[in-house]
Design a protein around this motif. Structure first.
Motif, PDB file in Angstrom:
ATOM      1  N   SER B  57       0.740  -1.214   0.020  1.00  0.00           N
ATOM      2  CA  SER B  57       0.060   0.158  -0.097  1.00  0.00           C
ATOM      3  C   SER B  57       0.927   1.175   0.012  1.00  0.00           C
ATOM      4  O   SER B  57       2.127   1.072   0.179  1.00  0.00           O
ATOM      5  N   ALA B  78       4.207   1.178   2.029  1.00  0.00           N
ATOM      6  CA  ALA B  78       5.215   2.087   1.537  1.00  0.00           C
ATOM      7  C   ALA B  78       5.164   3.659   1.722  1.00  0.00           C
ATOM      8  O   ALA B  78       4.388   4.199   2.745  1.00  0.00           O
ATOM      9  N   VAL B  79       5.435   4.324   0.581  1.00  0.00           N
ATOM     10  CA  VAL B  79       5.159   5.992   0.688  1.00  0.00           C
ATOM     11  C   VAL B  79       4.329   6.225  -0.266  1.00  0.00           C
ATOM     12  O   VAL B  79       3.812   5.581  -1.214  1.00  0.00           O
ATOM     13  N   HIS B  80       3.579   7.415  -0.228  1.00  0.00           N
ATOM     14  CA  HIS B  80       2.483   7.690  -0.859  1.00  0.00           C
ATOM     15  C   HIS B  80       2.525   7.857  -2.219  1.00  0.00           C
ATOM     16  O   HIS B  80       3.431   8.664  -2.973  1.00  0.00           O
ATOM     17  N   ARG B  82       3.119   5.365  -4.189  1.00  0.00           N
ATOM     18  CA  ARG B  82       4.322   4.502  -4.981  1.00  0.00           C
ATOM     19  C   ARG B  82       3.978   3.032  -4.640  1.00  0.00           C
ATOM     20  O   ARG B  82       4.861   2.182  -4.483  1.00  0.00           O
ATOM     21  N   SER B  85       5.086   0.583  -7.595  1.00  0.00           N
ATOM     22  CA  SER B  85       6.243   0.101  -7.852  1.00  0.00           C
ATOM     23  C   SER B  85       7.039  -0.788  -6.927  1.00  0.00           C
ATOM     24  O   SER B  85       7.679  -1.803  -7.377  1.00  0.00           O
ATOM     25  N   ILE B  86       6.502  -0.729  -5.729  1.00  0.00           N
ATOM     26  CA  ILE B  86       7.022  -1.671  -4.753  1.00  0.00           C
ATOM     27  C   ILE B  86       6.482  -3.048  -5.041  1.00  0.00           C
ATOM     28  O   ILE B  86       7.238  -4.120  -5.094  1.00  0.00           O
ATOM     29  N   LEU B  88       5.528  -4.018  -8.277  1.00  0.00           N
ATOM     30  CA  LEU B  88       6.340  -4.531  -9.412  1.00  0.00           C
ATOM     31  C   LEU B  88       7.498  -5.148  -8.952  1.00  0.00           C
ATOM     32  O   LEU B  88       7.699  -6.362  -9.584  1.00  0.00           O
ATOM     33  N   GLY B  89       8.526  -4.683  -7.955  1.00  0.00           N
ATOM     34  CA  GLY B  89       9.588  -5.292  -7.662  1.00  0.00           C
ATOM     35  C   GLY B  89       9.333  -6.481  -7.047  1.00  0.00           C
ATOM     36  O   GLY B  89      10.339  -7.509  -7.345  1.00  0.00           O
ATOM     37  N   GLY B 114       0.772   8.833 -11.664  1.00  0.00           N
ATOM     38  CA  GLY B 114       1.878   8.294 -12.966  1.00  0.00           C
ATOM     39  C   GLY B 114       2.107   6.882 -12.650  1.00  0.00           C
ATOM     40  O   GLY B 114       2.022   6.054 -13.524  1.00  0.00           O
ATOM     41  N   GLN B 115       2.125   6.443 -11.204  1.00  0.00           N
ATOM     42  CA  GLN B 115       2.455   4.900 -11.189  1.00  0.00           C
ATOM     43  C   GLN B 115       1.085   4.202 -11.303  1.00  0.00           C
ATOM     44  O   GLN B 115       1.271   3.213 -11.842  1.00  0.00           O
ATOM     45  N   HIS B 118       0.923   3.802 -15.149  1.00  0.00           N
ATOM     46  CA  HIS B 118       2.095   2.724 -15.905  1.00  0.00           C
ATOM     47  C   HIS B 118       2.058   1.279 -15.141  1.00  0.00           C
ATOM     48  O   HIS B 118       2.257   0.386 -15.942  1.00  0.00           O
ATOM     49  N   ARG B 122       1.768  -1.838 -17.660  1.00  0.00           N
ATOM     50  CA  ARG B 122       2.412  -3.169 -17.588  1.00  0.00           C
ATOM     51  C   ARG B 122       1.659  -4.390 -17.483  1.00  0.00           C
ATOM     52  O   ARG B 122       2.189  -5.502 -17.732  1.00  0.00           O
ATOM     53  N   PHE B 310       2.624  -9.074 -17.124  1.00  0.00           N
ATOM     54  CA  PHE B 310       3.901  -8.558 -17.076  1.00  0.00           C
ATOM     55  C   PHE B 310       5.286  -9.701 -16.957  1.00  0.00           C
ATOM     56  O   PHE B 310       6.142  -9.797 -17.526  1.00  0.00           O
TER      57      PHE B 310
END
Lengths: 620, 345
Positions: B57, B78-80, B82, B85-86, B88-89, B114-115, B118, B122, B310
């Protein structure tokens, strides 16, 4: 244009002395004209003659049409930093021509394309050795279209320089072959242009300059490689499996080199991969992806430059507090936005050390040359996993994108150090011993906790990861004492890590009272600078830092044993000096610090260092 | 002391309590808690192995909720903005993980826009829940970018800007599973969550989830009352797991049977006029039509179940996660190493 034979004096007297294997060449050209392969062939030929060289490209932030300068330093003593004084100019760019000529020192050579550049600035100087070459005319018999000719013209000056300097023809021909690999047509036409330049120089130019090159055997088994390429190899051998990145000069070629190697060496027979890269939407995402992968247990990395670090800084702080391994390659460049994004600086030293909000202190490696780019890239993954934290590997544009001589590294055979990762069996042991595992519990007294990876099925393994507010068992808390305890443990972890970082390198001469501290690519100019200082009667010892947090014992001993210590760096504000001042607490030591700071966007040269120290020593 | 009551277990032998989390600290009656309950129910019924669950989250009220379900899974707050992306990794690092990201309208439609975009492009195999209440709760009631033009805040301020429709956006970005639910409609929600988990790709679940504290007043367009009044079902969903009896009595034109790669099926019965969620034009059209009418359209709006996720597209292996790669997997052979360096001579 005048045919070259009619060039009239004044120009410099013919030089009768001979200077062997010691000159600096600059090709002033326009970017996007295909000079790169010619220049690489030029540099490689000299390198393969066993003469120490470096090759640096000073290029604009542009694709086509702006000035670019390619410099080759040839030096038998192995001084390969950029040299301030130019010996040999090849003028190919009308836009910078006057200034390029004006910048030359007296007695320097100027070779130019006389079909496009006027002779007047050379004549006006009167103290240069002039080699005009009608390069466009020489290209006339060559079968190629206009676009290709624009590129091929660069091989003409390579040929002329080879003839005048004594670069071995066979060596150049081999370099051309290697450069264009199996493309026979390209090889042939480049050879033709090379010969055109060579023959013209042989037949039409009288050698009037003192410079010559001669084969020597100084390069041994060395290779000529860009720091980004060798760092990419280090990352590959260090086990990077997940790469999230966003294109930014000067770091893109690191990611791209790594991806190219991975395509070759990390693909299984069934087409599945042992490596994945994502070109992310921005740096916010690339670091997020890296942290996600590191959290899940993969060796993950990103490549970026200062602006990227700025964007990543929130997440980097999160990585520090949540204790997630990550490797960040920062190929440093000059400042924000536009201006000099394609120029070098050691500009992120302070930012990397203390990146993000709250109290942080990151592990930062500063490779001092290409060999360390490989080693540090490799060990950064060990450090990140051992200490469960983001690790920076700091290159800069000079180190990353220019050609450096490097000793090929030994094939790594050591095991990956994957740090304290709990298996279900280990969790059973902990339970059996009547203990309870805590994600942020300092079980071993070194500040480094144990972690379980997602997917671990043991009933005690799961935990919830957050930023700052958690207790030893990863439970959410806003308890003041729990927060303070965790902060103190993080500090303890940093102290443990500090002892595991690459130690500084000390070089001494008997009787030196003056110390120099430097790091990173600045190292390249240091031997020459210290030799220059000796010539002026100043003996120096040299402590090269290779990581922060700083090696306090070695650093304080160095400060204690010298009267004055000059911190030489490629930034305005003395960023490493700031870190030193912040950490050295013993009274009387920081008073000895002086700074020599170079910040033009060009790679630092030895003269700027030795002059900087001499000037301050005069007043000392 | 062990308890004597026998708790019901699922097909994998896990108990309901294995899927529970910490007690919620959200406001009493918060829509998010209803969503959490349905997530627990869906994972329990599907028999997802709890220790394979990764819950991610960003920041906000919604982002607190991963702590409230599947405590035997692994979470990252995580951070606001994002979360994607966390996630995804983590999923690339280990393809075996079952990932669910929980976000909010502030987290996904503003700071993390943005995240969000994208992530949709993906098509990572993940559940992406947006707990959408049109308001910033933790910072006490500012409008978010999904608040409708003309909606009023608790303090009477009118929202001047148009809203972002995350479903329409996700469809235009190439999303492969786009659905909207309502936190107070558990039946529809459970089917949607199950289908989201089963879909191999990014399942974007926009759940209107009223904020009982800051956005439940008279002139709000995301109050419980308002949403109940304006919720129009696009379709009724049946989710049939791979081991369940398939629905066999579907008459042509009555429902659409969508088989998913894991052997499960989504049975979509249109409410009102015929609608095929594979039809991208139709999906965008119904969204726009309902927007003009001031309705809140819920159900499975768009699905492209055959698009590769993906990890498949990047050829990341499932049987050997990247986390397990050792020295031999990672290092090029000695001969190749030496040859590589020789090429730089």
């Amino acid at each position: 244009m005048n045919p070259p034979e009619t060039l009239t004096r004044p120009q410099a007297q013919k030089e009768t002395r001979v200077t062997v294997n010691d000159l600096s060449i600059e090709v002033a050209t326009v970017n996007g004209t295909g000079s790169q392969s010619a220049n690489n062939i030029f540099a490689k030929s000299l390198f393969r003659m066993g003469i120490p060289i470096s090759a640096k490209n000073l290029f604009p932030s542009n694709i086509q049409g702006l000035p670019t300068w390619f410099t080759i330093r040839v030096n038998k003593n192995g001084y390969t930093a950029r040299k301030k004084e130019l010996d040999w100019l090849v003028g190919m760019n009308l836009a910078t021509w006057e200034k390029d000529v004006a910048n030359l020192r007296s007695g320097a050579v100027v070779m130019w394309n006389s079909n496009e550049l006027p002779e007047a600035p050379v004549k006006a100087r009167g103290d240069l050795i002039a080699y005009p070459i009608p390069m466009a005319e020489l290209l006339k018999p060559v079968q190629a279209d206009a676009k290709l000719k624009k590129m091929l013209i660069n091989m003409v000056y390579v040929g002329a320089c080879a003839q005048l300097l004594g670069i071995e023809e066979a060596t150049v021909l081999q370099a051309i072959k290697d450069n264009f690999k199996s493309k026979q047509k390209a090889v042939d036409v480049n050879v033709q242009c090379f010969h055109a330049g060579m023959n013209y120089a042989k037949e039409k130019l009288e050698k009037r300059d003192p410079w010559r090159v001669e084969r020597m055997d100084a390069n041994g088994s060395k290779v000529l490689i860009e720091g980004n390429t060798i760092a990419a190899l280090g990352a590959l051998m260090g086990g990077a499996t997940v790469v999230g990145w966003y294109p930014i000069t000067p770091s893109s070629s690191l990611a791209e080199a790594l991806i190219a190697f991975a395509k070759k060496y990390r693909v299984n027979a069934d087409g599945t991969v042992r490596f994945v890269d994502v070109q992310c939407e921005d740096e916010l995402a690339s670091i997020g992806m890296v942290l996600g992968a590191g959290w899940a247990g993969a060796r993950a990395m990103t490549t970026t430059a200062g602006p990227g670090i700025s964007l990543m800084s929130e997440f980097i702080g999160f990585g520090y507090y949540a204790e997630i391994p990550a490797v960040i390659f920062d190929v440093q460049r000059v400042g924000p936005s536009t201006g000099l994004p394609t120029r070098t600086a050691q500009g992120d030293v302070r930012m990397a050390a203390w990146c993000s909000h709250g109290d942080t202190q990151h592990l930062v490696l500063h490779p001092g040359g290409p060999e360390e780019c490989f080693d540090f890239a490799r060990i950064s993954f060990d450090l990140a996993e051992q200490f469960q934290t983001p690790v920076f590997v700091m290159l800069d544009l000079d180190l990353g994108m220019n050609f450096w001589m490097a000793e090929p590294p030994a094939y790594p055979t050591d095991a990956f150090k994957r740090g304290k990762v709990l298996t279900p069996e280990k969790l059973d042991q902990i339970k059996g011993a009547g203990k309870k595992w805590g994600r942020y519990l300092d079980a071993d007294g070194d500040g480094v906790p144990w972690r379980a990876l997602p997917g671990n099925p043991h009933p005690d393994a799961a935990y919830f990861t957050r930023g700052s507010g958690h207790d030893e068992y990863a439970r959410y808390t806003e308890d003041p004492e729990a927060y303070r305890l965790n902060m103190d443990r993080l500090k303890k972890k940093t102290e443990t890590a500090r002892q595991s970082l690459p130690r500084p390198v000390l070089e001494t001469v008997p009787g030196a009272r003056i110390g120099i501290i430097a790091y990173g690519s600045t190292n390249n100019a240091m031997r020459e600078a210290r030799d220059q200082l000796i010539e002026h009667g100043i003996k120096t010892d040299y402590l090269r830092l290779r990581a922060t947090p700083l090696p306090m014992a070695e650093l304080e001993a160095f400060l204690k044993s010298h009267d004055r210590v000059y911190v030489v760096e490629q930034n305005r504000d003395g960023q490493m000096e700031t870190l030193i001042r912040a950490e050295v607490r013993t009274p009387g030591l920081t008073e000895k610090l002086r700074g020599v700071r170079y910040y033009t966007g060009y790679p630092i040269d030895a003269r700027s260092i030795s002059d900087g120290i001499r000037n301050q020593e005069r007043g000392a | 002391m062990s308890t004597t009551t026998t708790e019901k277990t699922n097909r994998q032998g896990f108990k309901w309590s294995d899927y529970q989390g910490l007690p919620s600290t959200l406001c009493k009656g918060c829509g998010h808690d209803n969503i959490t309950r349905n997530i627990i129910q869906a994972y329990f019924e599907l028999g997802v192995v709890p220790s394979n669950v990764v819950k991610t989250s960003g920041i906000g009220c919604s982002s607190k909720t991963p702590a409230y379900f599947v405590h035997r899974g692994y979470g990252v707050n995580a951070v606001h903005g994002r979360m994607p992306s966390i996630t995804l990794g983590a999923k690339l690092a280990n393809s075996k993980l079952e990932v669910i990201g929980v976000s909010g309208d502030g987290d996904s439609a503003s700071i993390g826009m943005g995240q969000f975009c994208h992530a949709i492009r993906r098509n990572l195999d993940m559940v992406y829940v947006v707990e959408n209440n049109g308001v910033y709760g933790l910072t006490k009631g500012q409008f978010s970018a999904t608040a409708e033009r003309g909606a009023k805040s608790k303090t009477g301020e009118e929202n001047a800007l148009s809203d972002i429709d995350l479903c329409a956006l996700a469809i235009t970005l190439g999303g492969t599973f786009v659905a909207r639910g309502f936190s107070n409609d558990p039946k529809q929600m459970l089917a949607l969550v199950k289908a989201s988990v089963a879909h191999k790709g990014t399942s974007m679940l926009d759940v209107i989830s009223p904020c009982v504290t800051f956005n439940n007043h008279e002139a709000s367009t995301k109050s419980i009352h308002y949403v109940m009044e304006h919720d129009i079902h696009l379709n009724d969903l049946g989710f049939v797991a791979s081991w369940e009896q398939p629905v066999t009595d579907i008459k042509p034109g009555e429902a659409i049977d969508i088989p998913l790669p894991d052997g499960s099926h989504i049975v979509v019965r249109a409410v009102g006029k015929a609608f095929d969620p594979h039809d991208k034009f139709a999906a965008l059209q119904v969204l726009e039509e309902s927007r003009r009418k001031g309705e809140i359209l819920t159900g499975l709006i768009y699905i492209a179940e055959k698009e590769p996720d993906f990890n498949t597209a990047t050829k990341v292996p499932t049987d050997r996660p990247l986390t397990t790669m050792n020295e031999a997997d990672c290092r090029m052979p000695r001969e190749a190493f030496e040859k590589t360096f020789a090429s730089f001579r």
